[in-house]
Write a protein that holds these residues in place. Structure first.
Motif, PDB file in Angstrom:
ATOM      1  N   LEU A 111       0.824  -1.625   0.109  1.00  6.74           N
ATOM      2  CA  LEU A 111      -0.403  -0.043  -0.020  1.00  6.74           C
ATOM      3  C   LEU A 111       1.206   1.367   0.020  1.00  6.74           C
ATOM      4  N   ARG A 112       0.229   2.455  -0.655  1.00 13.38           N
ATOM      5  CA  ARG A 112       0.875   3.641  -1.194  1.00 13.38           C
ATOM      6  C   ARG A 112       0.308   4.497  -0.125  1.00 13.38           C
ATOM      7  N   PRO A 113       0.226   4.785   0.806  1.00 18.01           N
ATOM      8  CA  PRO A 113      -1.102   5.827   0.843  1.00 18.01           C
ATOM      9  C   PRO A 113      -0.754   7.267   0.165  1.00 18.01           C
ATOM     10  N   TRP A 114      -2.157   8.334   0.443  1.00 19.35           N
ATOM     11  CA  TRP A 114      -1.867   9.428  -0.638  1.00 19.35           C
ATOM     12  C   TRP A 114      -1.458  10.264   0.796  1.00 19.35           C
ATOM     13  N   PRO A 115      -0.725  11.951   0.836  1.00 18.16           N
ATOM     14  CA  PRO A 115      -0.695  12.254   2.179  1.00 18.16           C
ATOM     15  C   PRO A 115      -1.909  13.393   3.226  1.00 18.16           C
ATOM     16  N   VAL A 133       5.586   2.857   6.444  1.00  9.98           N
ATOM     17  CA  VAL A 133       4.720   4.097   5.625  1.00  9.98           C
ATOM     18  C   VAL A 133       5.632   4.697   4.175  1.00  9.98           C
ATOM     19  N   GLU A 134       5.522   5.014   2.582  1.00  7.18           N
ATOM     20  CA  GLU A 134       5.235   5.803   2.243  1.00  7.18           C
ATOM     21  C   GLU A 134       4.852   6.265   1.118  1.00  7.18           C
ATOM     22  N   PHE A 135       4.992   7.697   1.266  1.00  7.36           N
ATOM     23  CA  PHE A 135       3.214   8.332   0.494  1.00  7.36           C
ATOM     24  C   PHE A 135       3.635   8.596  -0.508  1.00  7.36           C
ATOM     25  N   LEU A 136       2.533   8.715  -1.807  1.00  7.95           N
ATOM     26  CA  LEU A 136       2.806   9.224  -3.007  1.00  7.95           C
ATOM     27  C   LEU A 136       1.890  10.464  -2.835  1.00  7.95           C
ATOM     28  N   PHE A 138       0.003  13.750  -4.483  1.00  8.41           N
ATOM     29  CA  PHE A 138      -1.847  13.801  -4.767  1.00  8.41           C
ATOM     30  C   PHE A 138      -2.327  14.429  -5.458  1.00  8.41           C
ATOM     31  N   PRO A 139      -2.706  13.921  -6.850  1.00 11.15           N
ATOM     32  CA  PRO A 139      -3.577  12.905  -6.569  1.00 11.15           C
ATOM     33  C   PRO A 139      -2.552  12.080  -7.205  1.00 11.15           C
ATOM     34  N   ALA A 140      -3.234  10.512  -6.589  1.00  7.85           N
ATOM     35  CA  ALA A 140      -2.472   9.261  -6.331  1.00  7.85           C
ATOM     36  C   ALA A 140      -2.384   9.250  -7.913  1.00  7.85           C
ATOM     37  N   THR A 141      -1.020   8.358  -8.431  1.00  7.91           N
ATOM     38  CA  THR A 141      -1.898   8.203  -9.976  1.00  7.91           C
ATOM     39  C   THR A 141      -0.551   6.270  -9.639  1.00  7.91           C
ATOM     40  N   ARG A 142      -1.049   5.584  -9.901  1.00  6.77           N
ATOM     41  CA  ARG A 142      -0.862   4.052 -10.191  1.00  6.77           C
ATOM     42  C   ARG A 142      -0.188   3.649 -11.873  1.00  6.77           C
TER      43      ARG A 142
END
Length: 143
Positions: A111-115, A133-136, A138-142
């Motif tokens: 999982l890579r949460p947004w901050p 925890v490694e934040f993405l 925002f907006p998160a794109t994968r």
């Protein structure tokens, strides 16, 4: 008579759904193709947050809530909301509701949460399990 509009934040529930050992992330029909997040929804009149999260999980995924444990309460000032986030253990067969168009099942360690918002709840849930925890951004794109 003078009317006063307080513009108080709206109460929202979020479900970090654990299903068969993985976390279910869903994509709303109005979101960019690569954006996935926790299942969320507004509380209804005369409904507790616990009742609301079980209802939202059922409406959006057709899954039944086996248990729901409070993760925490988070501000989301961008949308003027207060989020009550739960870890939901769910069972059944996934069938997406009308608001969702796709979902992914992710290993918790990936999982890579947004901050912000529900991402902060995801990060707290991960930390409580000893996961890094490694934040993405925002907006998160994968991909």
């Amino acid at each position: 008579m003078q009317l006063v509009h307080w513009d108080n934040p709206a109460p929202v529930v979020a479900a970090l759904i654990e299903y068969e050992g993985k976390v279910l992330l869903a994509r709303n029909r109005d979101w960019p193709e690569k954006m996935f997040a926790l299942v969320t929804g507004f509380l209804e009149r005369d409904e507790s947050p616990l009742q609301a999260v079980a209802r939202e999980v059922a409406e959006e995924t057709a899954l039944q809530t086996r248990s729901a444990t409070l993760i925490g309460v988070y501000e989301f000032t961008r949308k003027n909301e207060v989020i009550v986030a739960y870890h939901v253990q769910a069972e059944g067969e996934i069938r997406l509701g009308e608001e969702l168009v796709d979902y992914r099942l992710i290993e918790p360690a990936r999982l890579r949460p947004w901050p912000m918002g529900t991402g902060l709840a995801m990060a707290d849930w991960m930390r409580a399990r000893g996961l890094p925890v490694e934040f993405l951004p925002f907006p998160a794109t994968r991909s």
